[in-house]
Write a protein that holds these residues in place. Structure first.
Motif, PDB file in Angstrom:
ATOM      1  N   ALA A 117       0.862  -1.313   0.165  1.00  0.00           N
ATOM      2  CA  ALA A 117       0.025  -0.131  -0.089  1.00  0.00           C
ATOM      3  C   ALA A 117       1.022   1.097   0.056  1.00  0.00           C
ATOM      4  O   ALA A 117       0.437   2.399  -0.569  1.00  0.00           O
ATOM      5  CB  ALA A 117      -0.891  -0.054   1.387  1.00  0.00           C
ATOM      6  N   ALA A 118       2.092   1.262   0.882  1.00  0.00           N
ATOM      7  CA  ALA A 118       2.888   2.343   0.949  1.00  0.00           C
ATOM      8  C   ALA A 118       3.680   2.712  -0.340  1.00  0.00           C
ATOM      9  O   ALA A 118       3.913   3.711  -0.746  1.00  0.00           O
ATOM     10  CB  ALA A 118       3.844   2.186   1.841  1.00  0.00           C
ATOM     11  N   LYS A 119       3.604   1.608  -1.213  1.00  0.00           N
ATOM     12  CA  LYS A 119       4.230   1.574  -2.734  1.00  0.00           C
ATOM     13  C   LYS A 119       3.375   2.177  -3.679  1.00  0.00           C
ATOM     14  O   LYS A 119       3.572   2.462  -4.854  1.00  0.00           O
ATOM     15  CB  LYS A 119       5.037   0.476  -2.944  1.00  0.00           C
ATOM     16  N   GLY A 120       2.056   1.970  -3.341  1.00  0.00           N
ATOM     17  CA  GLY A 120       1.064   2.408  -4.206  1.00  0.00           C
ATOM     18  C   GLY A 120       0.870   1.388  -5.425  1.00  0.00           C
ATOM     19  O   GLY A 120       0.266   1.480  -6.497  1.00  0.00           O
ATOM     20  N   TRP A 121       1.119  -0.013  -4.958  1.00  0.00           N
ATOM     21  CA  TRP A 121       0.639  -1.062  -5.946  1.00  0.00           C
ATOM     22  C   TRP A 121      -0.723  -1.369  -5.646  1.00  0.00           C
ATOM     23  O   TRP A 121      -1.070  -1.662  -4.538  1.00  0.00           O
ATOM     24  CB  TRP A 121       1.580  -2.173  -5.606  1.00  0.00           C
ATOM     25  N   PRO A 122      -1.505  -1.398  -6.964  1.00  0.00           N
ATOM     26  CA  PRO A 122      -2.891  -1.772  -6.715  1.00  0.00           C
ATOM     27  C   PRO A 122      -3.061  -3.354  -6.697  1.00  0.00           C
ATOM     28  O   PRO A 122      -3.107  -3.943  -7.751  1.00  0.00           O
ATOM     29  CB  PRO A 122      -3.516  -1.238  -7.993  1.00  0.00           C
ATOM     30  N   VAL A 123      -2.978  -3.897  -5.654  1.00  0.00           N
ATOM     31  CA  VAL A 123      -3.036  -5.402  -5.548  1.00  0.00           C
ATOM     32  C   VAL A 123      -4.571  -6.039  -5.598  1.00  0.00           C
ATOM     33  O   VAL A 123      -5.369  -5.574  -4.959  1.00  0.00           O
ATOM     34  CB  VAL A 123      -2.542  -5.767  -4.105  1.00  0.00           C
ATOM     35  N   GLU A 124      -4.604  -6.853  -6.619  1.00  0.00           N
ATOM     36  CA  GLU A 124      -5.929  -7.460  -6.946  1.00  0.00           C
ATOM     37  C   GLU A 124      -6.020  -8.824  -6.162  1.00  0.00           C
ATOM     38  O   GLU A 124      -7.146  -8.938  -5.413  1.00  0.00           O
ATOM     39  CB  GLU A 124      -5.892  -7.731  -8.473  1.00  0.00           C
ATOM     40  N   ARG A 125      -4.918  -9.353  -6.209  1.00  0.00           N
ATOM     41  CA  ARG A 125      -5.055 -10.904  -5.258  1.00  0.00           C
ATOM     42  C   ARG A 125      -3.680 -11.206  -5.013  1.00  0.00           C
ATOM     43  O   ARG A 125      -2.660 -10.665  -5.330  1.00  0.00           O
ATOM     44  CB  ARG A 125      -5.751 -11.849  -6.295  1.00  0.00           C
ATOM     45  N   THR A 126      -3.712 -12.259  -4.038  1.00  0.00           N
ATOM     46  CA  THR A 126      -2.390 -12.704  -3.786  1.00  0.00           C
ATOM     47  C   THR A 126      -2.334 -14.137  -4.111  1.00  0.00           C
ATOM     48  O   THR A 126      -3.407 -14.943  -4.194  1.00  0.00           O
ATOM     49  CB  THR A 126      -1.924 -12.663  -2.257  1.00  0.00           C
ATOM     50  N   SER A 127      -1.422 -14.782  -4.343  1.00  0.00           N
ATOM     51  CA  SER A 127      -1.382 -16.408  -4.475  1.00  0.00           C
ATOM     52  C   SER A 127       0.407 -16.550  -4.153  1.00  0.00           C
ATOM     53  O   SER A 127       1.184 -15.908  -3.546  1.00  0.00           O
ATOM     54  CB  SER A 127      -1.094 -16.674  -6.059  1.00  0.00           C
ATOM     55  N   ARG A 128       0.477 -17.873  -3.887  1.00  0.00           N
ATOM     56  CA  ARG A 128       1.505 -18.472  -3.053  1.00  0.00           C
ATOM     57  C   ARG A 128       1.829 -17.754  -1.838  1.00  0.00           C
ATOM     58  O   ARG A 128       2.508 -16.564  -2.070  1.00  0.00           O
ATOM     59  CB  ARG A 128       2.818 -18.477  -4.247  1.00  0.00           C
ATOM     60  N   THR A 129       2.009 -18.367  -0.722  1.00  0.00           N
ATOM     61  CA  THR A 129       2.286 -17.993   0.470  1.00  0.00           C
ATOM     62  C   THR A 129       3.375 -19.052   1.031  1.00  0.00           C
ATOM     63  O   THR A 129       2.845 -19.972   1.200  1.00  0.00           O
ATOM     64  CB  THR A 129       1.304 -17.635   1.553  1.00  0.00           C
ATOM     65  N   GLU A 130       4.521 -18.572   1.263  1.00  0.00           N
ATOM     66  CA  GLU A 130       5.359 -19.513   1.658  1.00  0.00           C
ATOM     67  C   GLU A 130       6.249 -18.807   3.077  1.00  0.00           C
ATOM     68  O   GLU A 130       6.157 -17.577   3.137  1.00  0.00           O
ATOM     69  CB  GLU A 130       6.768 -19.702   0.876  1.00  0.00           C
ATOM     70  N   SER A 131       6.582 -19.475   3.963  1.00  0.00           N
ATOM     71  CA  SER A 131       7.210 -19.011   5.293  1.00  0.00           C
ATOM     72  C   SER A 131       8.371 -19.856   5.505  1.00  0.00           C
ATOM     73  O   SER A 131       8.292 -21.211   5.164  1.00  0.00           O
ATOM     74  CB  SER A 131       6.232 -18.741   6.288  1.00  0.00           C
ATOM     75  N   GLY A 132       9.230 -19.394   6.233  1.00  0.00           N
ATOM     76  CA  GLY A 132      10.279 -20.328   6.838  1.00  0.00           C
ATOM     77  C   GLY A 132      11.249 -19.410   8.010  1.00  0.00           C
ATOM     78  O   GLY A 132      11.125 -18.562   8.280  1.00  0.00           O
ATOM     79  N   VAL A 133      12.068 -20.519   8.597  1.00  0.00           N
ATOM     80  CA  VAL A 133      12.784 -19.958   9.629  1.00  0.00           C
ATOM     81  C   VAL A 133      14.242 -20.763   9.349  1.00  0.00           C
ATOM     82  O   VAL A 133      14.285 -21.979   9.421  1.00  0.00           O
ATOM     83  CB  VAL A 133      12.247 -20.273  10.963  1.00  0.00           C
ATOM     84  N   LEU A 134      15.117 -20.232   9.031  1.00  0.00           N
ATOM     85  CA  LEU A 134      16.619 -20.633   8.495  1.00  0.00           C
ATOM     86  C   LEU A 134      17.595 -20.482   9.575  1.00  0.00           C
ATOM     87  O   LEU A 134      17.707 -19.295  10.273  1.00  0.00           O
ATOM     88  CB  LEU A 134      16.976 -20.065   7.375  1.00  0.00           C
ATOM     89  N   PRO A 135      18.481 -21.341   9.928  1.00  0.00           N
ATOM     90  CA  PRO A 135      19.258 -21.266  10.923  1.00  0.00           C
ATOM     91  C   PRO A 135      20.256 -20.438  10.447  1.00  0.00           C
ATOM     92  O   PRO A 135      21.024 -20.492   9.356  1.00  0.00           O
ATOM     93  CB  PRO A 135      19.715 -22.764  11.010  1.00  0.00           C
TER      94      PRO A 135
END
Length: 377
Positions: A214-232
């Motif tokens: 939002a701060a960048k002004g990108w008009p987001v229509e939808r999201t896809s692919r969500t990934e998460s991780g904790v790397l050592p």
């Protein structure tokens, strides 16, 4: 092969290509590749291994950006990304029919693998690539993240990757946003932290990604692919204890073998190197494969003490909200040095250059942190 992630998939592809008469099976309980985007510099890949990596590349760029509160820079170096979907596509296409076995491992020995559903696979050797060993045996910091692909109704305007945007609010350690433009209306955005804690609130980081967009002004229509991780991020530790934490009788690859960059947690360059090494071996019997992977992983661990020293200073001597200054200073250095660092191939001259000049952390705190890291656990 136990595990069809990055390390297991690469070894399987390399062995299948170089040893076509060898019967090969990849045991994976979920789906080959999982849910990931892996990125690397072109310089991370040795000339002799390009044949393995090229078919996997999903996106490529000729430059990338970094941005800090007091400094921004465009670096001209080829940068590449591999998606888990592409890895899975190539593995299924290039391995023989039936080579990918869906199932959960109940027991693994050098001569057989028993699955929870009762099936038993008889083997001449087993390579275990099922993720990390007992990380509790190591002194660690953490690189943790949540990433999403944003689809915009208008062009987002990001021309090439932003490897670090550290102009964001610094919280929970060193925070930065990572961007990969997959297309003019498709952008991978990852909120990342170098933190003292492995705790990860996925929903909170998703909200921060939305706020950043939002701060960048990108008009987001939808999201896809969500990934998460904790790397050592390894401060110190005993390699042999770590290796033994998942048993000593099986050959190992990837995180399970300790083959990941001590500072970034990334494992792609190491996975490529090991795949090439295994594929080039004439003897892939159990004793030979165990010896090859253990000796390679142990030697690699010994050679990376410099990176663990840097991690000690980053986590033990730098105030969490001031850690960005360490990276800000680092990215002012020669781009070739930066690439060698990410490939874990820093020369002695590189190491001196990284540590020389005005110290990025207080000397007294650095000395105490190093002493604490060397103390027995």
């Amino acid at each position: 092969m136990l595990g069809g992630g990055l390390a297991g998939g690469l070894v399987a592809l390399a062995v299948a290509a170089r040893h076509p008469d060898l019967r090969l099976a990849v045991v994976e309980q979920d789906r080959v590749g999982g849910n990931h985007v892996w990125s690397h510099f072109a310089a991370d890949v040795d000339d002799g291994d390009e044949w393995l990596v090229e078919p996997l590349i999903s996106h490529r760029w000729d430059a990338y950006d970094v941005s800090f509160p007091g400094f921004a820079r465009e670096l001209h170096a080829p940068y590449r990304s591999i998606t888990s979907e592409r890895l899975a596509e190539v593995v299924h296409a290039r391995l023989p029919a039936g080579a990918v076995v869906r199932g959960r491992v109940a027991e693994a020995r050098p001569d057989r693998v028993r699955l929870h559903d009762g099936r038993t696979l008889r083997t001449g050797a087993v390579l275990d690539a099922r993720g990390p060993g007992d990380l509790g045996l190591l002194r660690l910091g953490y690189q943790k993240f949540v990433g999403q692909v944003l689809h915009t109704t208008a062009p987002h305007g990001v021309a090439h990757p932003v490897v670090m945007d550290a102009t964001v609010e610094q919280r929970d350690g060193y925070r930065f946003v990572y961007l990969l433009p997959f297309g003019p209306h498709e952008l991978f955005v990852e909120d990342t932290y170098y933190s003292d804690s492995p705790d990860l609130d996925v929903r909170d980081l998703q909200r921060r990604i939305a706020a950043y967009a939002a701060a960048k002004g990108w008009p987001v229509e939808r999201t896809s692919r969500t990934e998460s991780g904790v790397l050592p991020v390894v401060v110190s530790g005993d390699f042999e204890r770590y290796w033994a934490s998942t048993g000593i009788e099986l050959a190992k690859a990837g995180m399970r073998a300790g083959l990941f960059h001590p500072t970034t947690g990334y494992s792609l360059p190491d996975a490529i190197r090991l795949a090439g090494l295994v594929a080039a071996a004439d003897d892939l019997s159990h004793p030979a494969l165990l010896r090859l992977t253990h000796e390679h992983a142990a030697r690699t661990w010994r050679e990376r003490g410099f990176y663990r020293l840097l991690d000690t200073m980053l986590f033990g001597a730098a105030e969490p909200t001031e850690r960005y200054q360490v990276l800000q200073r680092f990215y002012r250095l020669d781009p070739a040095l930066v690439q060698r660092f990410y490939a874990a191939r820093s020369t002695r001259s590189d190491q001196f250059r990284i540590l020389a000049g005005r110290p990025p952390v207080p000397i007294s705190k650095a000395v105490r942190a190093i002493a604490a890291a060397r103390a027995p656990r």
